[in-house]
Design a protein around this motif. Structure first.
Motif, mmCIF file in Angstrom:
data_model
loop_
_atom_site.group_PDB
_atom_site.id
_atom_site.type_symbol
_atom_site.label_atom_id
_atom_site.label_comp_id
_atom_site.label_asym_id
_atom_site.label_seq_id
_atom_site.Cartn_x
_atom_site.Cartn_y
_atom_site.Cartn_z
ATOM 1 N N VAL A 140 0.858 -1.188 0.000
ATOM 2 C CA VAL A 140 0.000 0.000 0.000
ATOM 3 C C VAL A 140 0.893 1.237 0.000
ATOM 4 N N HIS A 141 0.594 2.179 -0.891
ATOM 5 C CA HIS A 141 1.433 3.372 -1.014
ATOM 6 C C HIS A 141 0.662 4.674 -0.839
ATOM 7 N N SER A 142 -0.595 4.585 -0.447
ATOM 8 C CA SER A 142 -1.395 5.795 -0.267
ATOM 9 C C SER A 142 -2.530 5.503 0.702
ATOM 10 N N LEU A 143 -3.143 6.572 1.197
ATOM 11 C CA LEU A 143 -4.307 6.405 2.067
ATOM 12 C C LEU A 143 -5.489 5.831 1.293
ATOM 13 N N LYS A 144 -5.561 6.146 0.004
ATOM 14 C CA LYS A 144 -6.619 5.578 -0.832
ATOM 15 C C LYS A 144 -6.444 4.060 -0.944
ATOM 16 N N SER A 166 -8.903 0.925 0.512
ATOM 17 C CA SER A 166 -9.381 -0.187 -0.318
ATOM 18 C C SER A 166 -9.168 -1.540 0.361
ATOM 19 N N LEU A 167 -8.331 -1.601 1.395
ATOM 20 C CA LEU A 167 -8.155 -2.831 2.164
ATOM 21 C C LEU A 167 -8.958 -2.824 3.461
ATOM 22 N N VAL A 168 -8.989 -1.672 4.136
ATOM 23 C CA VAL A 168 -9.614 -1.613 5.457
ATOM 24 C C VAL A 168 -11.143 -1.618 5.360
ATOM 25 N N ARG A 169 -11.708 -0.861 4.450
ATOM 26 C CA ARG A 169 -13.178 -0.802 4.346
ATOM 27 C C ARG A 169 -13.819 -2.164 4.085
ATOM 28 N N ARG A 205 -6.519 -13.122 6.476
ATOM 29 C CA ARG A 205 -6.522 -12.253 5.290
ATOM 30 C C ARG A 205 -5.109 -12.167 4.726
ATOM 31 N N PRO A 206 -4.893 -12.582 3.483
ATOM 32 C CA PRO A 206 -3.534 -12.603 2.920
ATOM 33 C C PRO A 206 -2.959 -11.218 2.626
ATOM 34 N N GLU A 207 -3.799 -10.212 2.475
ATOM 35 C CA GLU A 207 -3.322 -8.877 2.111
ATOM 36 C C GLU A 207 -2.851 -8.052 3.302
#
Length: 97
Positions: free
Chosen positions: A15-19, A23-26, A80-82
């Motif tokens: 992950v390289h941005s808050l966006k 996309s992972l946390v929500r 969760r693998p991500e």
């Protein structure tokens, strides 16, 4: 009455941005809420793009149910693998405490 909560410290993958973080946390928050009918939210580390702190809480009539639900939520998050689960801090209290 029993109240239980767990706080997950998560390291997010590539992950390289808050966006990208959103996309992972929500989806994680939505899945936990949908599958277990608990209160769940990102509760800390909002300004960091590779870390997230997610809190989960519930109230139940007996301790066993609280433990079972929190165990199941932890298994889901850890699977969760991500993301990588760095720590899980749990507390269970009764209304008599």
């Amino acid at each position: 009455m029993w109240v239980g909560f767990v706080e997950f410290d998560l390291l997010l993958g590539d992950v390289h941005s808050l966006k990208g973080k959103r996309s992972l946390v929500r989806p994680l928050v939505a899945e936990v809420r949908r599958r277990f009918d608990v209160s769940v939210a990102e509760v800390d580390s909002q300004e960091l793009h590779r870390r997230a702190t997610v809190g989960v809480g519930l109230v139940a009539g007996d301790r066993r149910h609280v433990v079972e639900v929190l165990d199941a939520v932890e298994r889901l998050v850890a699977g969760r693998p991500e993301l990588e689960l760095l720590s899980a801090r749990r507390r269970i209290v009764t209304s008599e405490d």
